[in-house]
Write an enzyme that holds these catalytic residues in place. Structure first.
Site, PDB file in Angstrom:
ATOM      1  N   PHE A   1      -2.898  -8.110   3.688  1.00 15.84           N
ATOM      2  CA  PHE A   1      -1.479  -7.834   3.974  1.00 15.84           C
ATOM      3  C   PHE A   1      -1.006  -6.521   3.356  1.00 15.84           C
ATOM      4  CE2 PHE A   1      -2.457 -12.232   2.805  1.00 15.84           C
ATOM      5  CZ  PHE A   1      -2.579 -12.757   4.078  1.00 15.84           C
ATOM      6  N   CYS A   2      -1.904  -5.516   3.313  1.00 18.70           N
ATOM      7  CA  CYS A   2      -1.570  -4.214   2.717  1.00 18.70           C
ATOM      8  C   CYS A   2      -1.052  -4.377   1.294  1.00 18.70           C
ATOM      9  CB  CYS A   2      -0.543  -3.478   3.576  1.00 18.70           C
ATOM     10  SG  CYS A   2      -1.160  -2.957   5.178  1.00 18.70           S
ATOM     11  N   ASN A   3      -1.639  -5.299   0.554  1.00 19.50           N
ATOM     12  CA  ASN A   3      -1.252  -5.541  -0.835  1.00 19.50           C
ATOM     13  C   ASN A   3      -2.504  -5.934  -1.620  1.00 19.50           C
ATOM     14  OD1 ASN A   3      -0.169  -6.369  -3.305  1.00 19.50           O
ATOM     15  ND2 ASN A   3       1.650  -7.252  -2.359  1.00 19.50           N
TER      16      ASN A   3
ATOM     17  N   THR B   1       0.820  -1.215   0.000  1.00 14.51           N
ATOM     18  CA  THR B   1       0.000   0.000   0.000  1.00 14.51           C
ATOM     19  C   THR B   1       0.851   1.261   0.000  1.00 14.51           C
ATOM     20  OG1 THR B   1      -1.734  -1.164   1.225  1.00 14.51           O
ATOM     21  CG2 THR B   1      -1.792   1.238   1.270  1.00 14.51           C
TER      22      THR B   1
END
Length: 820
Positions: A391-393, A121
């Site tokens: 997972f911030c992806n 992110t």
């Protein structure tokens, strides 16, 4: 870690954990902390911007650490500069702010910011800054082929110097895929090109995930910007990262803000500023976190001593991942269906293209996904720590899970946001489960995780037939490699002692067979008790629904206080969950962390206006019910179930009582009277679904189940789960709105009379409810316009209004309503 034990010798707290979130943060060794604290005891470090002796020591030590960082990445200060930041995210933000962008609308071609969609992110977020500078961003999917150099540029544009930036991760934090480091050279040379546009390409290599377990040679792979976070390498310190900048581009970087320590000279009254010559000092605004930087020196020393270097860490962690992936990929149900759906781009055969990360979702026998939140809850019962979500992806999550852009927007409208536990929407997963290994991970960790998957997905007979070879392999296969270089006398910190204790030491005396003609295991008894609520049967008529029990929980996570009638105010049952126990840092303690809380028995005396607190072996103590809002009260904010509440402390006497009983420093605090009733927070009271006493089998009596589920109101109803169809209910003069289902956690696995845990309860509930652990509903009082509280009584009739109807449903036959 030594566990606390009951008088019978059975453990109240299982101290052994299997930590499998090294991609999130690795664990720090005890020797690192000791070396660091010894350093601080023996030296005085002060602000490096001063000129005294201690300041000079600090400055010189920081410069030494810069050298160690460059040495670790096989480069020198001639080629790279280390700029300390608060983390990888701050380093990425800095690049976006200082890169020499050429905006749209100028005479020369404008800049482009290109990024791989399989990015964190914090990388994608750079486009917010570039957009404000009128610079276009271009996402590149991993499966898109970067353009090979061709004669597509006109001759007059081949010497264009417009700077463009391409960012990609050295290792995906979602799947562990390692992208080619050769892209750095090929893109900078023009052999590869992300988009057709004239200009000069620079490369940002997001190395945060990669360098935690793999060596990075900047002497060979000379990216222009390399952001890193040190806690992913050492585990400590946190909140410290760095941006490694190639000195060739450093003179081109533009900086507008200047903070303390960056100026060689400036005027306060005029627009004059001259920066320091040092690139690092020019970009490090304010005083750097110098003590944390000094800790890095010991981090490098200990890492080398324990492991022998990053190449050995790479081989060790990959061997564990390869083994775990191999077993997971072969696990199948008796019908041949796979147990997990793996999200990977490689076959885990080469550590140069695959890191020690495994991403997956667990499936049931029909191939349906079991939500990641449910898997995480089950893992926690086995003391296994995993990571779940996206997972911030988001880009990788969309790519692997097949989530469209429209799906993301619809999921948001449905209430799902990043980081919550909404794991399934319309039966489709919103995220997945990730495990990852670090340098202190062991083969036993991998085995423990695989045994957990097998234990929770199969019955005993299942594992004997289709998984006999796999089960034997789990029990007998030696470690994939002889990593003797990790066998050091240096111990890990106490929270890192990881072992397969659950499987080595099978507890004795766990069978409870009172009243049964033949012995049964505790697991079988629990499953039998919950089997009566396995299939929801909604009814809109039949026998009346009545209140049979009312319970208060004055102190959050402590024992119940049963009453036959009780006043109900705006916040629900008066004095319910008004108090909570916090640790020395003011963080709320629940039975998840401290099961002994269930052994504390609070009771309310309305006439004397006191709460009496009792526990075995302790003298009773009383606390006034009067609101303590005077000047002597210490009021501060605390978090309860992730929501902030204002609280005040109940004093030293109660703090000493709780600290003595729990064997740890803690305090009792109370929510202040100005708290609001927030429907969004669901700060409401629970209504437990019906458990038919006449059909429950011994030894699991309904009283035990009620204690475990910790409801405020227990009802008797004709059908199981019919309360999940209710929109509102009336009980006497009281009216409640149904806020939503109650999602159960591992607290139901704790015996509320002994503090002992049995993970079978949550497993059985999950199986009974079809993957989810919802049981009971939340209610919110809809108070009348009166200054006096209403009274809730046992025996009162419950009149529900169904979701699809507009009127309260009355019983279909005549029976005198109980007084309320």
């Amino acid at each position: 870690i030594s566990g606390q034990t009951s008088e019978s010798g059975r453990e109240l707290v299982d101290p052994w954990i299997t930590y499998l979130d090294h991609a999130g943060s690795t664990l720090f060794p005890e020797s690192l902390l000791k070396a660091f604290t010894d350093d601080l005891r023996n030296n005085v470090y002060s602000n490096p911007h001063s000129q005294n002796i201690s300041s000079k020591l600090t400055y010189d030590t920081i410069e030494h650490v810069r050298y160690r960082i460059l040495q670790h990445f096989n480069t020198t200060s001639e080629d790279y500069t280390v700029i300390f930041t608060s983390g990888c995210t701050a380093a990425l933000k800095l690049v976006a702010e200082v890169f020499p962008w050429v905006p749209e609308g100028t005479k020369q071609p404008s800049s482009r910011f290109c990024y791989l969609t399989d990015s964190h992110t914090s990388v994608v977020g750079m486009r917010g800054i570039t957009a404000s500078m009128n610079v276009l961003s271009v996402p590149v999917k991993p499966k898109d082929k970067l353009l090979l150099e061709k004669d597509w540029l006109p001759a007059e544009e081949r010497n264009c110097t417009t700077p463009h930036l391409f960012s990609y991760p050295a290792q995906s934090n979602f799947s562990g895929t390692k992208y080619p480091l050769s892209w750095i050279r090929d893109i900078k040379s023009g052999k590869l090109c992300p988009v057709k546009i004239p200009g000069k390409w620079f490369v940002l290599l997001d190395a945060a995930s990669y360098v935690s377990s793999s060596p990075l040679d900047l002497g060979v792979h000379q990216a222009d910007f390399i952001p890193i976070s040190f806690y992913k390498i050492f585990g400590f310190p946190t909140g410290l990262g760095a941006l490694l900048v190639n000195n060739r581009i450093a003179p081109l970087l533009r900086k507008t803000y200047f903070g303390g320590g960056t100026a060689a000279a400036y005027l306060a009254g005029q627009d004059f500023y001259f920066p320091k010559n040092s690139i690092a000092e020019r970009f490090e605004d304010g005083t750097v976190s110098f003590l944390d930087i000094i800790a890095l020196k010991h981090g490098f020393d200990v890492l080398e001593k324990l492991t022998g270097g990053m190449e050995k860490i790479k081989q060790h962690t990959f061997a564990l991942a390869h083994y775990t992936y191999t077993v997971l990929s072969t696990l199948k149900y008796a019908n041949g269906a796979p147990v997990v759906r793996l999200y990977n781009d490689t076959d885990f055969s080469n550590p140069d293209v695959q890191g020690p990360i495994i991403n997956f979702n667990v499936l049931d026998e029909s191939g349906e996904v079991i939500g990641f939140s449910q898997v995480e809850k089950m893992a926690s019962l086995y003391n296994i720590h995993v990571r779940t979500g996206c997972f911030c992806n988001t880009g990788a999550c969309q790519m692997h899970l097949g989530i469209s852009d429209e799906d993301i927007q619809k999921n948001l409208q449905a209430g799902h946001v990043c980081g919550d536990d909404i794991d399934l929407i319309d039966g489709r997963p919103t995220g997945s489960v990730r495990i990852s290994f670090g340098y202190m991970s062991s083969f036993e960790d991998a085995q423990t995780f695989l045994k957990f998957i097998i234990a929770t997905r199969f019955s005993k007979s299942d594992t004997e037939i289709p998984f006999q070879s796999s089960a034997m392999q789990l029990a007998t296969e030696p470690a994939p490699d002889d990593h003797s270089y990790f066998n050091s006398i240096n111990k890990l910190s106490p929270r890192t002692h990881i072992a397969d204790k659950e499987h080595r030491n099978s507890p004795s005396g766990t069978e409870m067979t009172v009243g049964c003609p033949s012995p049964k295991s505790e697991s079988e008894n629990i499953r039998a008790a919950l089997s009566e609520v396995a299939v929801p049967k909604i009814t809109r008529g039949g026998k009346p629904i009545t209140v049979i029990n009312i319970y208060l929980y004055p102190i959050k996570s402590c024992s119940a206080f049963e009453v036959t009638e009780w006043p109900v105010g705006n916040q629900g049952l008066m004095y319910d969950r008004n108090w909570m126990v916090v640790n020395q840092n003011g963080v709320c303690i629940t039975q998840k962390q401290e099961p002994k809380l269930c052994l504390i028995n609070p009771s309310i005396n309305l006439k004397q206006k006191i709460m009496v607190i009792q526990a075995e072996g302790m003298d009773p103590i009383s606390v006034s019910l009067e609101e303590n809002t005077g000047k002597e009260a210490v009021i501060y904010e605390s978090k309860v179930c992730s929501h902030r509440v204002k609280t005040y402390d109940c004093g030293e006497r109660t703090a000493g009582w709780f600290s003595t009983f729990l064997g740890r420093p803690c305090r009792l605090i109370r929510q202040s009277p100005d708290r609001k009733n927030d429907t969004q927070h669901k700060n409401t009271k629970g209504l437990l679904s019906i458990l038919k006493k006449k059909k429950l089998k011994e030894p699991l009596e309904i009283e035990e189940l009620i204690r475990r589920f910790r409801a405020n109101i227990v009802i008797s109803a004709p059908e199981s789960f019919e309360e999940e169809e209710w929109a509102e209910i009336s009980i006497g003069s009281l009216r409640f709105q149904v806020v939503g289902p109650c999602t159960r956690c591992q607290v139901i696995c704790i015996d509320q009379q002994s503090g002992e845990r049995n993970k079978e309860f949550l497993q059985s509930l999950s199986a009974a409810r079809g993957k989810k652990t919802n049981f009971g509903i939340y209610l919110m009082n809809q108070p009348l316009c009166s200054s006096f509280p209403d009274i809730l009584s046992v025996g009162s009739e419950v009149l529900p209004m169904l979701k699809e109807n507009t009127e309260i449903q009355h019983p279909t036959f005549s029976e005198e309503k109980c007084s309320g």
